[in-house]
Design a protein around this motif. Structure first.
Motif, PDB file in Angstrom:
ATOM      1  N   VAL A 343       0.856  -1.185   0.000  1.00 46.26           N
ATOM      2  CA  VAL A 343       0.000   0.000   0.000  1.00 46.26           C
ATOM      3  C   VAL A 343       0.890   1.233   0.000  1.00 46.26           C
ATOM      4  O   VAL A 343       1.807   1.353   0.817  1.00 46.26           O
ATOM      5  CB  VAL A 343      -0.936   0.012   1.231  1.00 46.26           C
ATOM      6  N   SER A 344       0.617   2.148  -0.919  1.00 45.37           N
ATOM      7  CA  SER A 344       1.443   3.354  -1.061  1.00 45.37           C
ATOM      8  C   SER A 344       1.063   4.412  -0.031  1.00 45.37           C
ATOM      9  O   SER A 344      -0.102   4.549   0.349  1.00 45.37           O
ATOM     10  CB  SER A 344       1.290   3.939  -2.466  1.00 45.37           C
ATOM     11  N   GLN A 348       0.302  11.998  -3.146  1.00 45.15           N
ATOM     12  CA  GLN A 348      -0.277  11.715  -4.462  1.00 45.15           C
ATOM     13  C   GLN A 348      -0.908  10.327  -4.561  1.00 45.15           C
ATOM     14  O   GLN A 348      -1.866  10.119  -5.308  1.00 45.15           O
ATOM     15  CB  GLN A 348       0.801  11.837  -5.553  1.00 45.15           C
ATOM     16  N   GLU A 349      -0.377   9.349  -3.793  1.00 45.58           N
ATOM     17  CA  GLU A 349      -0.813   7.960  -3.977  1.00 45.58           C
ATOM     18  C   GLU A 349      -1.301   7.317  -2.680  1.00 45.58           C
ATOM     19  O   GLU A 349      -1.213   6.103  -2.520  1.00 45.58           O
ATOM     20  CB  GLU A 349       0.337   7.122  -4.535  1.00 45.58           C
ATOM     21  N   CYS A 350      -1.807   8.085  -1.769  1.00 44.47           N
ATOM     22  CA  CYS A 350      -2.224   7.541  -0.469  1.00 44.47           C
ATOM     23  C   CYS A 350      -3.248   6.420  -0.640  1.00 44.47           C
ATOM     24  O   CYS A 350      -4.311   6.627  -1.246  1.00 44.47           O
ATOM     25  CB  CYS A 350      -2.808   8.651   0.402  1.00 44.47           C
ATOM     26  N   GLY A 351      -2.922   5.235  -0.151  1.00 43.64           N
ATOM     27  CA  GLY A 351      -3.849   4.108  -0.194  1.00 43.64           C
ATOM     28  C   GLY A 351      -3.821   3.314  -1.474  1.00 43.64           C
ATOM     29  O   GLY A 351      -4.565   2.331  -1.596  1.00 43.64           O
ATOM     30  N   LYS A 352      -2.965   3.647  -2.433  1.00 43.73           N
ATOM     31  CA  LYS A 352      -2.912   2.900  -3.684  1.00 43.73           C
ATOM     32  C   LYS A 352      -2.479   1.460  -3.396  1.00 43.73           C
ATOM     33  O   LYS A 352      -1.511   1.212  -2.685  1.00 43.73           O
ATOM     34  CB  LYS A 352      -1.923   3.552  -4.647  1.00 43.73           C
ATOM     35  N   GLY A 353      -3.198   0.512  -3.949  1.00 44.95           N
ATOM     36  CA  GLY A 353      -2.917  -0.903  -3.708  1.00 44.95           C
ATOM     37  C   GLY A 353      -3.823  -1.524  -2.661  1.00 44.95           C
ATOM     38  O   GLY A 353      -3.782  -2.731  -2.438  1.00 44.95           O
ATOM     39  N   ALA A 355      -7.149  -2.718  -1.985  1.00 43.40           N
ATOM     40  CA  ALA A 355      -8.390  -3.058  -2.680  1.00 43.40           C
ATOM     41  C   ALA A 355      -8.847  -4.445  -2.251  1.00 43.40           C
ATOM     42  O   ALA A 355      -8.031  -5.356  -2.095  1.00 43.40           O
ATOM     43  CB  ALA A 355      -8.178  -3.030  -4.195  1.00 43.40           C
ATOM     44  N   THR A 369       6.044   6.310  -0.952  1.00 39.85           N
ATOM     45  CA  THR A 369       6.463   6.650  -2.315  1.00 39.85           C
ATOM     46  C   THR A 369       6.684   8.148  -2.494  1.00 39.85           C
ATOM     47  O   THR A 369       7.020   8.598  -3.596  1.00 39.85           O
ATOM     48  CB  THR A 369       5.389   6.177  -3.324  1.00 39.85           C
ATOM     49  N   TRP A 412      -7.246   4.835   4.170  1.00 36.25           N
ATOM     50  CA  TRP A 412      -5.918   5.191   4.674  1.00 36.25           C
ATOM     51  C   TRP A 412      -5.803   6.705   4.780  1.00 36.25           C
ATOM     52  O   TRP A 412      -6.236   7.418   3.887  1.00 36.25           O
ATOM     53  CB  TRP A 412      -4.827   4.647   3.753  1.00 36.25           C
ATOM     54  N   SER A 424      -7.528   8.363   1.610  1.00 39.49           N
ATOM     55  CA  SER A 424      -7.823   7.595   0.403  1.00 39.49           C
ATOM     56  C   SER A 424      -9.315   7.340   0.262  1.00 39.49           C
ATOM     57  O   SER A 424     -10.102   7.612   1.180  1.00 39.49           O
ATOM     58  CB  SER A 424      -7.077   6.255   0.443  1.00 39.49           C
TER      59      SER A 424
END
Length: 692
Positions: A343-344, A348-353, A355, A369, A412, A424
């Motif tokens: 999880v990023s 810019q990418e908070c919570g990416k990944g 799912a 990141t 997140w 997120s």
């Protein structure tokens, strides 16, 4: 200590007597056969069995210590169930009269004599190893259940020593004993103890997540009974019944006790039809002559043997089981972690990944990141409640975050240092149980308790200034007896303000600093304040010598009274101090480190308790919103420690720490240590977390 020692005493006595009877038969057989020279081979096998048992205990301890928290719970729970199984089997095997014990062992000894030294060593090793391994497993389980090793180890040692004495008396025909009755009575006791171990093991499995129902309580009496009281401690130590138990624990306890006890009692009644000697004796003395009648008597009188299965099976299983279980738990944990998506964490990418998370405990790999150090929280986006967090995650680094996922919404929250807080998109999870989260605390939440505490300190410091000026007057007048009494009053007043020490800065060291670090101790000019004055008053220094000390103390207190209202008091310090005041009490007051001659460490400990209670009272509304049970446990612990401290005060004054009975001191240290554990969740519950 007896409540913690009794279960281990029982297992040590019973297993020790069984192993001792077996060794007695081996020794007597060799003596009767005129083979005394082969006795060292028997003792070699016995020593090897003892060494294996000790090593087994070390393996269990080392394995548990190197597992994660949840893996430790799973490991302990599984081994508790295994221990219950072995103890149950032992009880039933001992109930039966293994009539062929003496004959079987003698036959093996004769065969070993024909085969050589190694065979005799192996025979004695296998005869004793099972008892030793069973003892190690059950003792390890008792230590884990009690939460400390001293009581269980002492209990086991006393049981083994007593069994050794009994076996020697039986061997020398110095004593007679009805072994059938002995094994029946101890069997009933061990079944009751094993039922408690079963309940404890089931709770461990629930807390590890391997078994559900951790939040389904059959009863919770913590609000009505003091868990630290002597009667609750006694019941918990001997029976493993606690003031709070889950439905599964209660069902398991009752089912095991009713079924196993019924079968055991019925078996005892059924066995009465078989004639048994009224006062069973063990093997004859070394000088007795062997004949067929004595051999048959030995077989009838020495009951606790399990025949009909290879002796190597159980020792091998006992050694292999914990290793296999530990490997499975570790492998399962590692596999879960590796399979979890990263999880990023960044603006810019908070919570990416993040799912499609599944219900249950999960390990998330949080990877920063961005280009800023960041905090990250797993939250309920609607309420802001926190399920998990990581602080100080540096750019480009990855750290694991373990959290339990239940039904509800999750998101997140990334809080980069000097950057913008980002939350997120929410993810909804279905099919899981309700999971407890921590309601976030802000600086505004702590403002009212902080303002109230500041008022408390301002008033306390004003009183303190008057008291130190009184000491100053006493010393100037040369009335050192009055100075001693006034010193104690003022010092306890200062101790009750413990939560504000962090804001006193350098003045705290000048007012109440220890002599540690000063080469000349009391003779060092930089050693000042209450403890320096205490040293002088109780070591015969004159009023002339103490005048500058009293003057400097009064001046520093007056300066503190002036400075405190303008000093910065971090609101986040309040929850921390709830734990730290008594942590310092355990480290300094209860070790005697701060005793400069007055012997009033316990009075200071009582003042520290009062200061902690004042703080907890102010924090209670915030704590009750987040975990009402915390203060229930803490208040019970505060009362227990307070009662132990108060007991040290007599009509003649406070008992010096070094004059306190060893048992009372041990109880006080133990109760304070437990209280610190009960207080430890407070800083995390009331930690200030940044909101979106």
């Amino acid at each position: 200590m007896w409540d913690e020692a009794f279960p281990s005493f029982l297992i040590g006595l019973r297993e020790g007597l069984e192993a001792g009877l077996i060794v007695s038969i081996l020794v007597a057989t060799l003596v009767r056969a005129g083979q005394k020279g082969r006795l060292p081979q028997v003792w070699t096998g016995v020593a090897a069995a003892v060494a294996l048992s000790l090593s087994f205990g070390a393996v269990l301890t080392f394995t548990a210590a190197n597992l994660s928290g949840h893996a430790q719970e799973a490991f302990g729970g599984v081994l508790s169930l295994i221990a219950v199984g072995f103890v149950t089997a032992m009880v039933f095997w001992m109930r039966r009269s293994a009539r062929t014990l003496s004959a079987d062992l003698k036959e093996k000894v004769q065969a070993s004599l024909a085969m050589g030294a190694g065979a005799l060593v192996l025979t004695s090793f296998l005869a004793v190893a099972r008892e030793g391994l069973e003892t190690s497993l059950f003792l390890w389980t008792n230590v884990r259940t009690a939460g400390e090793s001293t009581g269980p180890l002492i209990g086991a040692a006393v049981g083994l020593l007593l069994s050794t004495g009994l076996c020697w008396g039986l061997y020398r025909r110095a004593l007679k004993m009805n072994l059938t009755r002995f094994f029946t009575v101890t069997g009933v006791g061990l079944i009751i103890v094993a039922a408690g171990v079963l309940g404890y093991g089931l709770r461990d499995l629930q807390e590890s997540g391997l078994v559900g129902g951790a939040g389904s309580y059959a009863f919770d009496l913590s609000g009505h009974l003091d868990a630290s009281s002597w009667y609750a401690t006694l019941v918990q130590g001997t029976l493993n019944l606690t003031v709070t138990m889950t439905v599964l624990q209660v069902v398991g306890y009752i089912a095991y006790l009713s079924i196993v006890m019924t079968l055991f009692i019925e078996g005892v009644r059924g066995g009465k039809a078989t004639p048994a000697p009224a006062a069973a004796e063990t093997t004859a003395s070394a000088e007795a002559k062997a004949d067929a009648e004595q051999t048959e008597t030995d077989a009838k009188q020495t009951e606790p043997v399990r025949a009909g299965r290879p002796r190597w099976v159980v020792p091998t299983a006992l050694v292999a089981v914990p290793v296999v279980v530990a490997g499975i738990v570790i492998a399962a944990g590692d596999g879960k972690q590796d399979s979890t998506a990263t999880v990023s964490v960044s603006e810019q990418e908070c919570g990416k990944g993040f799912a499609d998370p599944q219900p249950g405990q999960q390990v998330f790999q949080m990877h920063n990141t961005g280009d800023k150090v960041s905090e990250v929280y797993l939250v309920n986006p609607g309420t802001g409640a926190v399920y998990g967090e990581i602080e100080g995650l540096a750019p480009g680094t990855t750290r694991a975050l373990t959290a339990t996922i239940g039904s509800g919404d999750y998101a997140w929250r990334c809080v980069p240092t000097g950057g913008k807080t980002v939350t997120s998109a929410a993810v909804h999870v279905s099919g899981g149980a309700e999971v407890k989260a921590v309601k976030p605390v802000t600086e505004d939440d702590l403002k009212a308790p902080l303002d109230s505490y500041k008022d408390y300190v301002v008033k306390g410091l004003a009183t303190l200034m008057t008291q130190t000026q009184k000491i100053q007057t006493d010393v100037h007048a040369g009335d050192l007896n009055a100075a001693k009494a006034d010193w104690l009053t003022a010092h306890l007043q200062y101790a009750s303000l413990g939560a504000a020490y962090g804001t006193f800065a350098d003045l705290d060291k000048k007012i109440d600093g220890r002599a540690d670090g000063f080469a000349d101790k009391a003779g060092d000019k930089d050693f000042t304040g209450f403890l320096r004055l205490e040293y002088g008053l109780w070591h015969g220094q004159s009023a002339t010598d103490l005048t500058p000390v009293a003057d400097e103390l009064a001046q520093n207190v007056a300066k503190l009274v002036h400075d405190f209202p303008t000093q910065d008091f971090d609101p986040g310090d309040l929850p921390l101090r709830a734990h730290e005041i008594l942590e310092n009490t355990l480290q300094f007051e209860l070790t005697g480190d701060t005793d400069m001659g007055s012997g009033t460490n316990l009075a200071t400990a009582q003042a520290n308790l009062a200061g902690t209670q004042e703080l907890l009272t102010l924090l209670q509304p915030l704590l009750d919103e987040r975990d009402p049970q915390v203060l229930v446990r803490v208040n019970a612990g505060m009362k227990r420690v307070g009662d132990l401290v108060a007991a040290a005060r007599t009509a003649d004054g406070w008992t010096p720490l070094d004059k306190l009975p060893a048992d009372s001191r041990r109880q006080l240290n133990g109760a304070t240590g437990q209280l610190l554990e009960d207080l430890s969740p407070i800083p995390a519950l009331l930690e200030i977390r940044k909101a979106a």
